[in-house]
Motif scaffolding. Sequence first.
Motif, PDB file in Angstrom:
ATOM      1  N   LEU A  49       2.872   5.677   6.015  1.00  0.00           N
ATOM      2  CA  LEU A  49       1.885   5.989   4.986  1.00  0.00           C
ATOM      3  C   LEU A  49       1.731   7.496   4.821  1.00  0.00           C
ATOM      4  O   LEU A  49       1.568   8.003   3.717  1.00  0.00           O
ATOM      5  N   LYS A  62      -0.762  -7.686   5.772  1.00  0.00           N
ATOM      6  CA  LYS A  62      -1.373  -8.106   7.039  1.00  0.00           C
ATOM      7  C   LYS A  62      -1.861  -9.543   6.939  1.00  0.00           C
ATOM      8  O   LYS A  62      -1.617 -10.355   7.821  1.00  0.00           O
ATOM      9  N   SER A  88       0.837  -1.208   0.000  1.00  0.00           N
ATOM     10  CA  SER A  88       0.000   0.000   0.000  1.00  0.00           C
ATOM     11  C   SER A  88       0.861   1.243   0.000  1.00  0.00           C
ATOM     12  O   SER A  88       0.444   2.293  -0.471  1.00  0.00           O
TER      13      SER A  88
HETATM   14  C1  LIG Z   1      -2.490   1.479   8.504  1.00  0.00           C
HETATM   15  C2  LIG Z   1      -1.628   0.631   7.623  1.00  0.00           C
HETATM   16  N1  LIG Z   1      -1.900   0.542   6.336  1.00  0.00           N
HETATM   17  C3  LIG Z   1      -1.138  -0.210   5.500  1.00  0.00           C
HETATM   18  C4  LIG Z   1      -0.050  -0.897   5.955  1.00  0.00           C
HETATM   19  C5  LIG Z   1       0.723  -1.791   5.015  1.00  0.00           C
HETATM   20  O1  LIG Z   1       1.643  -1.162   4.244  1.00  0.00           O
HETATM   21  P1  LIG Z   1       2.280  -2.013   3.079  1.00  0.00           P
HETATM   22  O2  LIG Z   1       1.172  -2.608   2.278  1.00  0.00           O
HETATM   23  O3  LIG Z   1       3.087  -1.036   2.256  1.00  0.00           O
HETATM   24  O4  LIG Z   1       3.147  -3.062   3.687  1.00  0.00           O
HETATM   25  C6  LIG Z   1       0.280  -0.815   7.292  1.00  0.00           C
HETATM   26  C7  LIG Z   1       1.456  -1.528   7.800  1.00  0.00           C
HETATM   27  O5  LIG Z   1       1.816  -1.489   8.948  1.00  0.00           O
HETATM   28  C8  LIG Z   1      -0.539  -0.042   8.158  1.00  0.00           C
HETATM   29  O6  LIG Z   1      -0.286   0.020   9.470  1.00  0.00           O
END
Ligand SMILES: Cc1ncc(COP(=O)(O)O)c(C=O)c1O
Length: 477
Positions: free
Chosen positions: A208, A308, A179
């Motif tokens: 993020l 996740k 994400s």
């Molecule tokens: C709120 C939130 N969104 C998304 C993600 C995932 O990020 P990514 O998909 O880049 O690993 C996390 C990871 O800890 C998160 O806490």
Amino acid sequence: VVVAASGCDLHLDLAGRRVRAGLEAALREAVQSGRLAAGTRLPATRVLAADLGVGRGTVAEVYAQLIGEGWLTSRQGSGTQVATTEAALPVPGPRHGSPLPDGRRLRYNLLAGHRDLSAFPRAGWLAAARKALAAAPSQALGYGDPRGRGELRVALAAYLSRARGVRASPDQIVVCTGSTQGLALVSQVLRDRGLATVGVEEYSHPVLVRAVTSSGLSLLTLSVDESGAAVGSASDAGAMLLTPAHQFPLGPALSPARRAEAARWAAHTGGLIIEDDYDGEFRYDRRPVGALQALAPEHVIYVGTASKALAPGLRLGWLVLPEPMVEAVAEAKACADLHTGSFEQLTLAEFIRSGAYDRHIRRSRLVYRARRDQLVAAFARHAPGIPITGIAAGFHAVATLPPGEDEHEAVGRAAASDVAVEGLGTYAIDHHSRGPALVIGYAAATDHAYITALARLGEAITSRPAGSASRARTAPN
Ligand SMILES: Cc1ncc(COP(=O)(O)O)c(C=O)c1O
């Protein structure tokens, strides 16, 4: 000093210290910081003593001390080695000043956003990989569509509409490396289109938020209450980034009234909602709350991730975009890295298509629900009077500390008990305006470490700060 012994070059910073204390501190530092990896064999006491010009007894005492503390292990016949502490972790540096030295490694992991990686469905993933690769045409090994492999976009569109209520066609999906990249690409496109400000929840994931600001967008913070983000205060922003299913990190779901309000805001102003659905499938006390995207598909950018449900190391995420944004985001993706790696995409497509993903989610939901219940029970037992909130979903909860308690000290006391946990302030976007609290991740510890981790945390946060100074550091064994 660099000593070369038993095939092991050991850089030890002994300058200006008394030999015994200096050697002990230098070795401990080398292990804690990860410079000496788990399993590294240390020189025999006789050899190291000769190299350093000190008595063999001194080296033996230092080794014994560090074995006692759990940093080293010794086994008959294989000498002294750096211990494998399964969950040895660098403590992430809280943004509001850390009471801990950087690089400290702790045994018990209660950090939000981490998962017990030993639970990754290796056999199922390998089977999917084998099948996907055998079936893939040779052309799948070449450069491909920046939006990602068609097989995965088809599988995701079906899964997301079935499991999350997302209105998605494969053509609107862009697969990205997590994400984080998805959000960075979207932010870049919005910035190029003249957007200036994005509303973000007052407590959010800093990584993020950085993905948003790195493209030059400014932030407007939205307060969060038990109904989720106050979406009504986003009027000056052209877009808002929300975690509607389970606010990160505070925990409430965006209420139906707020969802409707957000959708109305988007329809009236032409604003965009970026929906970070990072743990949407994991809801424990009732069925998952469907995606907000379904209420306003033309105005919502839906962001999903495998980090996740499966593992963050896969670096797989996806965007479901309003049709008019697809081309620009695909173009930004192509500029960034042409496209996400095809093999992992094909494997995930097969994993979803075969039903293994659904089965894995169902199994994981049971596991994490039990962990959530254990957390609540452990606090009732070890830290009664400390409320735990945000427990209906996801992999983390918030423990509210008594007023006047110092969050950093509580994190420090937990660290002294070998427990890695973070204060709520770590996630404050502007300033930490709430009372002291801890964000407790319950998905990261291995099964055998989890209950001990909770007991230690409960004790650490209820012990008085004055007493904590004299608490002995407990060895990780
Ligand atoms: C709120 C939130 N969104 C998304 C993600 C995932 O990020 P990514 O998909 O880049 O690993 C996390 C990871 O800890 C998160 O806490």
